[in-house]
Every structure is written in C-alpha cells, then in structure tokens.
Motif scaffolding. Sequence first.
Motif, PDB file in Angstrom:
ATOM      1  N   VAL A 154     -42.518   2.486 -43.826  1.00 47.68           N
ATOM      2  CA  VAL A 154     -41.038   2.185 -43.405  1.00 47.68           C
ATOM      3  C   VAL A 154     -40.481   2.443 -42.395  1.00 47.68           C
ATOM      4  O   VAL A 154     -39.295   2.134 -42.236  1.00 47.68           O
ATOM      5  CB  VAL A 154     -40.266   2.993 -44.658  1.00 47.68           C
ATOM      6  N   ALA A 155     -41.230   2.940 -41.198  1.00 41.53           N
ATOM      7  CA  ALA A 155     -40.490   3.543 -40.083  1.00 41.53           C
ATOM      8  C   ALA A 155     -39.786   2.335 -39.269  1.00 41.53           C
ATOM      9  O   ALA A 155     -38.982   2.668 -38.650  1.00 41.53           O
ATOM     10  CB  ALA A 155     -41.495   4.285 -39.486  1.00 41.53           C
ATOM     11  N   ASP A 156     -40.401   1.239 -39.419  1.00 43.51           N
ATOM     12  CA  ASP A 156     -39.868   0.207 -38.719  1.00 43.51           C
ATOM     13  C   ASP A 156     -38.823  -0.644 -39.521  1.00 43.51           C
ATOM     14  O   ASP A 156     -38.350  -1.511 -38.841  1.00 43.51           O
ATOM     15  CB  ASP A 156     -40.997  -0.935 -37.999  1.00 43.51           C
ATOM     16  N   HIS A 157     -38.429  -0.386 -40.513  1.00 44.59           N
ATOM     17  CA  HIS A 157     -37.566  -0.837 -41.615  1.00 44.59           C
ATOM     18  C   HIS A 157     -36.117  -0.828 -40.511  1.00 44.59           C
ATOM     19  O   HIS A 157     -35.824   0.258 -40.054  1.00 44.59           O
ATOM     20  CB  HIS A 157     -37.221  -0.121 -42.667  1.00 44.59           C
ATOM     21  N   ALA A 158     -35.351  -1.953 -40.512  1.00 44.21           N
ATOM     22  CA  ALA A 158     -34.232  -2.099 -39.560  1.00 44.21           C
ATOM     23  C   ALA A 158     -33.253  -0.892 -40.082  1.00 44.21           C
ATOM     24  O   ALA A 158     -32.275  -0.683 -39.132  1.00 44.21           O
ATOM     25  CB  ALA A 158     -33.550  -3.623 -39.978  1.00 44.21           C
ATOM     26  N   ALA A 159     -33.118  -0.478 -41.142  1.00 45.75           N
ATOM     27  CA  ALA A 159     -32.187   0.308 -41.795  1.00 45.75           C
ATOM     28  C   ALA A 159     -32.314   1.756 -41.176  1.00 45.75           C
ATOM     29  O   ALA A 159     -31.635   2.786 -41.467  1.00 45.75           O
ATOM     30  CB  ALA A 159     -31.896   0.306 -43.302  1.00 45.75           C
ATOM     31  N   VAL A 160     -33.782   2.184 -40.799  1.00 51.75           N
ATOM     32  CA  VAL A 160     -33.994   3.674 -40.499  1.00 51.75           C
ATOM     33  C   VAL A 160     -33.446   4.071 -39.018  1.00 51.75           C
ATOM     34  O   VAL A 160     -33.535   3.029 -37.813  1.00 51.75           O
ATOM     35  CB  VAL A 160     -35.489   3.727 -40.318  1.00 51.75           C
ATOM     36  N   GLY A 161     -32.602   5.019 -38.891  1.00 48.74           N
ATOM     37  CA  GLY A 161     -32.199   5.439 -37.765  1.00 48.74           C
ATOM     38  C   GLY A 161     -32.260   7.042 -37.516  1.00 48.74           C
ATOM     39  O   GLY A 161     -31.908   7.521 -36.188  1.00 48.74           O
ATOM     40  N   MET A 162     -32.959   7.642 -38.300  1.00 51.35           N
ATOM     41  CA  MET A 162     -33.054   9.190 -38.083  1.00 51.35           C
ATOM     42  C   MET A 162     -34.293   9.777 -39.022  1.00 51.35           C
ATOM     43  O   MET A 162     -34.512   9.039 -40.073  1.00 51.35           O
ATOM     44  CB  MET A 162     -31.933   9.966 -38.441  1.00 51.35           C
ATOM     45  N   GLY A 226     -37.651   6.293 -30.890  1.00 52.62           N
ATOM     46  CA  GLY A 226     -36.510   6.497 -30.404  1.00 52.62           C
ATOM     47  C   GLY A 226     -35.503   6.868 -31.571  1.00 52.62           C
ATOM     48  O   GLY A 226     -34.139   7.116 -31.655  1.00 52.62           O
ATOM     49  N   LEU A 227     -36.042   7.493 -32.721  1.00 55.91           N
ATOM     50  CA  LEU A 227     -35.214   8.049 -33.632  1.00 55.91           C
ATOM     51  C   LEU A 227     -34.667   9.465 -33.186  1.00 55.91           C
ATOM     52  O   LEU A 227     -35.459  10.373 -32.720  1.00 55.91           O
ATOM     53  CB  LEU A 227     -36.215   8.112 -35.118  1.00 55.91           C
ATOM     54  N   ALA A 228     -33.629  10.042 -33.801  1.00 57.62           N
ATOM     55  CA  ALA A 228     -33.119  11.308 -33.899  1.00 57.62           C
ATOM     56  C   ALA A 228     -33.973  12.055 -34.665  1.00 57.62           C
ATOM     57  O   ALA A 228     -34.309  11.608 -35.869  1.00 57.62           O
ATOM     58  CB  ALA A 228     -31.665  11.385 -34.153  1.00 57.62           C
ATOM     59  N   ILE A 229     -34.518  13.062 -34.217  1.00 57.31           N
ATOM     60  CA  ILE A 229     -35.547  14.028 -34.906  1.00 57.31           C
ATOM     61  C   ILE A 229     -34.725  15.383 -35.126  1.00 57.31           C
ATOM     62  O   ILE A 229     -34.497  16.087 -34.301  1.00 57.31           O
ATOM     63  CB  ILE A 229     -36.838  13.914 -34.441  1.00 57.31           C
TER      64      ILE A 229
END
Length: 380
Positions: A154-162, A226-229
């Motif tokens: 799911v990591a490349d799903h457009a809704a994922v940001g963090m 480029g996700l906030a982690i």
Amino acid sequence: MADTVLSNARIVLADEVIEGTLHLRDGRIAEIATGGTAVPGAEDMEGDYLLPGLIDLHTDHFEKHVIPRPRVRWNMLAAVMAHDAQMAAGGITTTFDCVCVGVSIKHPERREFYRPMIDAVRDAVAKDVLRVDHIVHLRCEVTDESVVDLFDAVADHAAVGMMSLMDHAPGHRQYPDITHFRARTMKNMSLSEAEADAHIERLLGTQEYLVPKNRMELAERGKARGLAIASHDDETPQHIADAAALGITVTEFPTTLAAARAARDNGMKIIMGAPNLMRGGSHSGNVSAAELAAEGLLDNLASDYVPASLLQAAFRLTEAEHGIALPQAVATVSANPADTAGLGDRGRIAPGLKADLLRVSAIEGQPFLKTVWRDAKRVM
C-alpha cells in the motif's frame, strides 16, 4: 471563484494577533489588511478569531467508525464520511488518518481491512463527499512478521503521506508492565493464560532478530518515498538514538521526559496527544503533555482519539498554568504539524497559502467553533 472578504476579525498570525481583514481568492489567502474594510459584501466576523485550519498528524478515529463495536464492521465509504464530519466539526482541515499495518494485541483482522480503509479515502475524494483533506498515516507494527510485505502492498497508494514505527511488545515503551499486558491480551484476544504467555514469548522473541530488521527496512522504504516518519512510544534515550540512526526525525507520544529530552537533543520533532493535555495526564501513566510543554518540548499536538480535543488543547495552552501566547499555542496544531509533515502550503495565515480557516469565539475560555473554510469554501 469570487473573492471572499472576512472583516472585523482578530487574525491569529505566526507571531501576533491583529485586528483586520482577510481577502480570499481562488482558494488561497490573497491579502491581509489591518483595520476594517469598505469592500461591499464583506462578511463581518464580529471580533471573533480567525485561525488557520488545524492539522492532525495522528487520529485513530477512522477505525472507530469502521469497527464501532467488537465484531461489527461498517460500510467503508459511510465510515470515512462520518469520520470526516467529526474531524471538520473539530476544526481539523487536514487529517492524517491512521491505518494499522500489522497487528499486535488486538484486531488480528486488520490485515483484511487495512487496504479497503485506504481505498475508501481515495473513493470518497473521487466522489467529492469529504469536507477536509485526508492523508493516510500508516502505523507499522514492527513485531509483525509480515509488516514489510503489508507496507509494500500500500505504500505507493496516492493517499499515503506519513508512517510510524510501532513496537507493542511487552516490557518497554507503551507496555512496561508485562502482567498488565498479559491481562489486556487475554481480554482483547480472548486467550487463555497459557495462550497469552505463548503470545508474549513470541513478541519478546522478535526483539533480537525481527524488530531491528523491520525497523531498518521500513525506514529505508519510507525515506525513499519521501514520507514523514515517526518513531512511536519511545521510552528511553536509546530508543531515540536508534530512531535517529535510521534517519527518523519525529518521535510520536514519547512515554518519558528523558526520551523527549533526547529527541530535542537529536533535533527530532515531538508529537503528543491533545487528550493527554486536556485530561491533565496520560491515560496510560506516561509523561504528561503539560510537563513537556513546561520544558519547551511540545512541538505538535494530535487529536489521537478525540477530534474535538485539538482546538480545545490550543486554547488550554493559553491558560495561566501554561502561559503560552495564543499564536504559539495555535502553532502546535497548525504551523508545526505542517512543518513536521512537509506541507508547505498550509498551517498559517499568510498570503499565498491555502485558505483553510476557522472562525472561533471564546466562551469563558472555551473555544466555540462557528465556521470552517477549506480552500476558501465553507464546509461547516
């Protein structure tokens, strides 16, 4: 889109509160003017506050609509719409909806519905039935043998940001008391004492071979995207050092003052729960948000499990016991979360930024939310 003019307002800027007028154009803040305005059709704010829309980096509220009771499942689209309405009613214009990737001590069926939850966010956006901006926050349980594969799905799903890295094994972090953890496990998973002990032994066994591997692989995957982690429930300075070594820049709900201080020393942003501040302490007995605020260690507040708590907490910080000026208090629920998540287009009232705004009056110190705008469109 026609211009919108909001006059006679107390506008909460980054460093001060001014009496003035906002001009909104094409979904953005076009101009800030001090004093009144003679523009025909201006909407009179009657001296109420104008705040930037709130940004919630961590809410578990979506799942509560998906699973309103044990063994009860709700329609996904209906769940995200109901969740959205409550976030808007709390003044939240950007929400990071937590979706659990992997399981620890409850809801083993999360593997079945975590992808449908994410898809429901995208579906609702496509149908234009949401009031606020929804971004998915993947809560990755590093004790789960399958978590990396589940994340990759799911990591490349457009809704994922963090994303955040969670370790809910007993003996540290959120569950330092193994006896308490055993009782909770037996209740949540309907296990016998022997079955609970076997589950605990398995979780403890992951600490040497599985958890470090999963944390490293997930952090690398998140950075590449480029996700906030965030590192979740850090308890010790060593937990912070381990997170910093992986390039993680956020600690989420540190459980001790020592961990929070170590996070500051490592240049990490700190997120605490607004319910913790409103209740006067952690429901789990961990360090209080108020104590971190007093130490200058509170960067961000998140609603966690009470959407309305975010706005309430910002105003609570201005009370005498905390003594934080309103602009700085509001920043903990707007500008700071925007910076933490890398959202440069929102979180402040400034020309060129998104016109995500709140009209708020204070009734005996309590915020009364009157109107919510997102992209200059009234949504509440």
